[in-house]
Design a protein around this motif. Structure first.
Motif, PDB file in Angstrom:
ATOM      1  N   VAL A   1       4.057  12.300  -3.948  1.00  0.00           N
ATOM      2  CA  VAL A   1       5.248  12.616  -3.168  1.00  0.00           C
ATOM      3  C   VAL A   1       6.049  11.332  -3.024  1.00  0.00           C
ATOM      4  CG1 VAL A   1       6.168  13.499  -1.003  1.00  0.00           C
ATOM      5  CG2 VAL A   1       4.019  14.429  -1.902  1.00  0.00           C
ATOM      6  N   LEU A   2       7.259  11.316  -3.560  1.00  0.00           N
ATOM      7  CA  LEU A   2       8.116  10.135  -3.524  1.00  0.00           C
ATOM      8  C   LEU A   2       9.242  10.341  -2.517  1.00  0.00           C
ATOM      9  CD1 LEU A   2       8.491   9.507  -7.367  1.00  0.00           C
ATOM     10  CD2 LEU A   2       6.833   8.475  -5.794  1.00  0.00           C
TER      11      LEU A   2
ATOM     12  N   ASP B   1      12.175  -4.494  10.735  1.00  0.00           N
ATOM     13  CA  ASP B   1      11.631  -4.968  12.013  1.00  0.00           C
ATOM     14  C   ASP B   1      10.245  -4.377  12.263  1.00  0.00           C
ATOM     15  OD1 ASP B   1      13.879  -6.455  12.514  1.00  0.00           O
ATOM     16  OD2 ASP B   1      14.793  -5.002  13.883  1.00  0.00           O
ATOM     17  N   GLU B   2      10.035  -3.136  11.821  1.00  0.00           N
ATOM     18  CA  GLU B   2       8.746  -2.479  12.017  1.00  0.00           C
ATOM     19  C   GLU B   2       7.624  -3.146  11.219  1.00  0.00           C
ATOM     20  OE1 GLU B   2      10.314   2.090  12.891  1.00  0.00           O
ATOM     21  OE2 GLU B   2       9.602   1.541  10.897  1.00  0.00           O
ATOM     22  N   ALA B   3       7.967  -3.931  10.217  1.00  0.00           N
ATOM     23  CA  ALA B   3       6.942  -4.618   9.421  1.00  0.00           C
ATOM     24  C   ALA B   3       6.315  -5.780  10.174  1.00  0.00           C
ATOM     25  CB  ALA B   3       7.548  -5.118   8.109  1.00  0.00           C
ATOM     26  N   ARG B   4       6.912  -6.202  11.292  1.00  0.00           N
ATOM     27  CA  ARG B   4       6.369  -7.249  12.172  1.00  0.00           C
ATOM     28  C   ARG B   4       6.013  -8.532  11.417  1.00  0.00           C
ATOM     29  NH1 ARG B   4       5.413  -5.107  17.152  1.00  0.00           N
ATOM     30  NH2 ARG B   4       5.354  -2.827  17.298  1.00  0.00           N
ATOM     31  N   GLY B   5       6.909  -8.925  10.525  1.00  0.00           N
ATOM     32  CA  GLY B   5       6.734 -10.202   9.841  1.00  0.00           C
ATOM     33  C   GLY B   5       5.788 -10.186   8.664  1.00  0.00           C
ATOM     34  N   VAL B   6       5.218  -9.031   8.316  1.00  0.00           N
ATOM     35  CA  VAL B   6       4.307  -8.945   7.169  1.00  0.00           C
ATOM     36  C   VAL B   6       5.126  -8.660   5.909  1.00  0.00           C
ATOM     37  CG1 VAL B   6       2.351  -7.751   6.132  1.00  0.00           C
ATOM     38  CG2 VAL B   6       2.437  -8.105   8.614  1.00  0.00           C
ATOM     39  N   PRO B   7       5.106  -9.520   4.915  1.00  0.00           N
ATOM     40  CA  PRO B   7       5.827  -9.249   3.666  1.00  0.00           C
ATOM     41  C   PRO B   7       5.351  -7.936   3.031  1.00  0.00           C
ATOM     42  CG  PRO B   7       5.125 -11.540   3.755  1.00  0.00           C
ATOM     43  CD  PRO B   7       4.452 -10.848   4.901  1.00  0.00           C
ATOM     44  N   GLN B   8       6.287  -7.197   2.446  1.00  0.00           N
ATOM     45  CA  GLN B   8       6.000  -5.901   1.847  1.00  0.00           C
ATOM     46  C   GLN B   8       6.507  -5.888   0.405  1.00  0.00           C
ATOM     47  OE1 GLN B   8       4.823  -3.195   4.162  1.00  0.00           O
ATOM     48  NE2 GLN B   8       4.622  -4.934   5.545  1.00  0.00           N
ATOM     49  N   THR B   9       5.937  -5.002  -0.407  1.00  0.00           N
ATOM     50  CA  THR B   9       6.463  -4.785  -1.755  1.00  0.00           C
ATOM     51  C   THR B   9       6.504  -3.291  -2.047  1.00  0.00           C
ATOM     52  OG1 THR B   9       4.262  -4.958  -2.751  1.00  0.00           O
ATOM     53  CG2 THR B   9       5.596  -6.970  -2.695  1.00  0.00           C
ATOM     54  N   GLY B  10       7.188  -2.932  -3.136  1.00  0.00           N
ATOM     55  CA  GLY B  10       7.193  -1.554  -3.603  1.00  0.00           C
ATOM     56  C   GLY B  10       7.840  -0.592  -2.634  1.00  0.00           C
TER      57      GLY B  10
ATOM     58  N   LEU C   1      14.272   6.026   8.547  1.00  0.00           N
ATOM     59  CA  LEU C   1      14.822   6.584   7.316  1.00  0.00           C
ATOM     60  C   LEU C   1      14.807   8.103   7.395  1.00  0.00           C
ATOM     61  CD1 LEU C   1      12.973   4.414   4.628  1.00  0.00           C
ATOM     62  CD2 LEU C   1      15.204   3.971   5.661  1.00  0.00           C
ATOM     63  N   ALA C   2      15.914   8.724   6.991  1.00  0.00           N
ATOM     64  CA  ALA C   2      15.960  10.178   6.819  1.00  0.00           C
ATOM     65  C   ALA C   2      15.691  10.465   5.348  1.00  0.00           C
ATOM     66  CB  ALA C   2      17.318  10.730   7.234  1.00  0.00           C
ATOM     67  N   LEU C   3      14.703  11.303   5.099  1.00  0.00           N
ATOM     68  CA  LEU C   3      14.215  11.472   3.735  1.00  0.00           C
ATOM     69  C   LEU C   3      14.246  12.923   3.263  1.00  0.00           C
ATOM     70  CD1 LEU C   3      10.953   9.318   3.980  1.00  0.00           C
ATOM     71  CD2 LEU C   3      13.181   8.573   3.099  1.00  0.00           C
TER      72      LEU C   3
ATOM     73  N   ARG D   1       0.806  -1.231   0.000  1.00  0.00           N
ATOM     74  CA  ARG D   1       0.000   0.000   0.000  1.00  0.00           C
ATOM     75  C   ARG D   1       0.835   1.275   0.000  1.00  0.00           C
ATOM     76  NH1 ARG D   1      -3.821  -1.054   5.002  1.00  0.00           N
ATOM     77  NH2 ARG D   1      -1.867  -2.005   5.755  1.00  0.00           N
ATOM     78  N   GLY D   2       2.098   1.188  -0.404  1.00  0.00           N
ATOM     79  CA  GLY D   2       2.887   2.402  -0.554  1.00  0.00           C
ATOM     80  C   GLY D   2       3.723   2.719   0.666  1.00  0.00           C
ATOM     81  N   VAL D   3       4.225   3.954   0.700  1.00  0.00           N
ATOM     82  CA  VAL D   3       5.152   4.387   1.759  1.00  0.00           C
ATOM     83  C   VAL D   3       4.512   4.202   3.122  1.00  0.00           C
ATOM     84  CG1 VAL D   3       6.463   6.324   2.681  1.00  0.00           C
ATOM     85  CG2 VAL D   3       6.198   6.070   0.208  1.00  0.00           C
ATOM     86  N   ARG D   4       5.265   3.600   4.049  1.00  0.00           N
ATOM     87  CA  ARG D   4       4.775   3.506   5.420  1.00  0.00           C
ATOM     88  C   ARG D   4       5.598   4.429   6.320  1.00  0.00           C
ATOM     89  NH1 ARG D   4       8.031  -0.799   7.853  1.00  0.00           N
ATOM     90  NH2 ARG D   4       9.067  -2.030   6.226  1.00  0.00           N
TER      91      ARG D   4
END
Length: 397
Positions: free
Chosen positions: A247-248, A261-270, A155-157, A147-150
């Protein structure tokens, strides 16, 4: 019926893809083509797959095989493109192409429609189940969140923000190829350039784009800028056909293991897997590569899938540290209204190097060539930017 078979039948799908933007959409297509045995379910909150976007890429970003399977979704190709700066105008003969979300949706739906739920709100996502806004729960062997940027503190952006309009003109515009950066425009709010795609003889996509420190977009100002740019080029606008904005993230530094680690075991894409070009923000090549990487997997349980994507993302991160260094040079060295000078200097380099830059496949010699010579920014600030590799740490904020 054995236990494993009974368990699989009880699931809503073998794999649930939450959100069907570019990365999940391409993955779903490849799985349907290459792994038809996997039962897919796509949950998308919008009315269409892919939303309202334009995704572009360079010819040398992908392999010939990847171009072939992507080709049915490509809306437009050009043999080259142009860049314009205050002291440089150059045509590059590297092919360029774009996919438009309307065609993306039209192509994917017949392939995936039996496993697509549109206009479906998601309340929460776990590695093997999805709770919908309705309260219903969907179960699967694995769930991928695309679902995009979390949001993260790891990260410093900086940000690449833009607003684009697809416009029909009164007369032909005369462009044969895209202008992917016209930085001859007035500079404000960071590094500003205009991006132009010629879509037909009398239609264009014009985007007003900024590499900025903040993510806030002022739509009315950008719309006015687009109108002024068209007028300055002698183009009379008859109709605005479509508008998109975005906004990228542009990564300056980060702790990617902590990010995962913040994803708590949920696979992510993109974008939520940090899989995009660190400097340009282009996400299509990484989405294609990840899809091809994943279809070769033997195991599609949640833990194996999470580990595979995380390891792939971490490997890309390690290989791309030089790009984050360049990003710090762009955002931190010199005044914001002179950032264009960094990009102008880059576009004086050899075309083969520029091709490898966009493909994120720079050689050691390429890296040395990019940073050699007198920098187009104050030397002291350039050195400070080079050293600031821990901007994401709290003591830097």
């Amino acid at each position: 019926m054995d236990y494993d078979r009974r368990w699989r039948v009880a699931l809503d799908a073998d794999l649930i893809l939450v959100g069907c933007g570019l990365a999940n959409g391409l993955l779903a297509l490849r799985l349907r083509q290459q792994r038809p045995d996997l039962r897919l379910l796509i949950v998308e909150q919008g009315d269409v797959l892919g939303g309202n976007h334009t995704w572009s890429f360079h010819q040398h970003d992908l392999t010939p095989a990847q171009h072939r399977w992507l080709e049915p979704m490509v809306g437009k190709r050009w043999p080259g493109y142009e860049v314009i700066f205050p002291d440089l105008q150059r045509r590059l003969g590297s092919g360029y192409a774009s996919i438009f979300s309307e065609r993306f949706h039209q192509y994917l739906m017949p392939e995936l429609s039996d496993g697509v739920r549109l206009r479906t709100t998601v309340a929460s996502v776990e590695s093997q189940r999805v709770r919908l806004g309705s309260g219903d729960i969907l179960q699967a062997g694995a769930v991928i969140d695309g679902r995009g940027v979390r949001r993260t503190d790891q990260l410093a952006l900086g940000f690449q923000k833009f607003l684009g309009q697809e416009l029909r003109l009164q007369q032909p515009h005369g462009l044969q190829e895209p202008i992917i950066m016209d930085a001859s425009v007035a500079q404000h709010d960071g590094y500003r350039f205009v991006y132009v795609l010629p879509l037909s003889a009398d239609t264009l996509l014009i985007e007003d784009t900024y590499y900025a420190d903040g993510a806030t977009v002022a739509p009315d100002t950008l719309r006015e800028n687009i109108g002024s740019y068209a007028s300055a080029r002698g183009w009379t606008i008859v109709e605005m056909l479509r508008e998109e904005q975005g906004v990228l993230p542009i990564v300056l530094s980060g702790d990617l293991p902590a990010f995962w680690d913040e994803a708590r075991g949920v696979p992510q894409t993109g974008l939520s897997a940090a899989l995009f070009h660190p400097t340009t923000g282009y996400s299509l090549p990484d989405a294609v590569r990840l899809a091809d990487h994943l279809i070769a997997l033997d195991r599609w349980d949640a833990a194996s899938l999470f580990e595979a994507i995380r390891d792939y993302s971490l490997a890309q991160w390690r290989q791309r540290g030089f790009f984050r260094l360049l990003n710090r040079m762009l955002f931190m060295a010199g005044p914001a209204d002179r950032r264009w000078a960094v990009m102008q200097r880059f576009y004086r380099l050899r075309e083969l190097l520029i091709q490898r830059f966009y493909a994120a496949k720079l050689t050691t010699r390429d890296r040395l060539r990019i940073v050699s010579g007198k920098p187009p920014v104050p030397l002291g600030e350039a050195l400070r930017a080079l050293a600031a590799h821990d901007l994401h740490r709290k003591d830097y904020r």
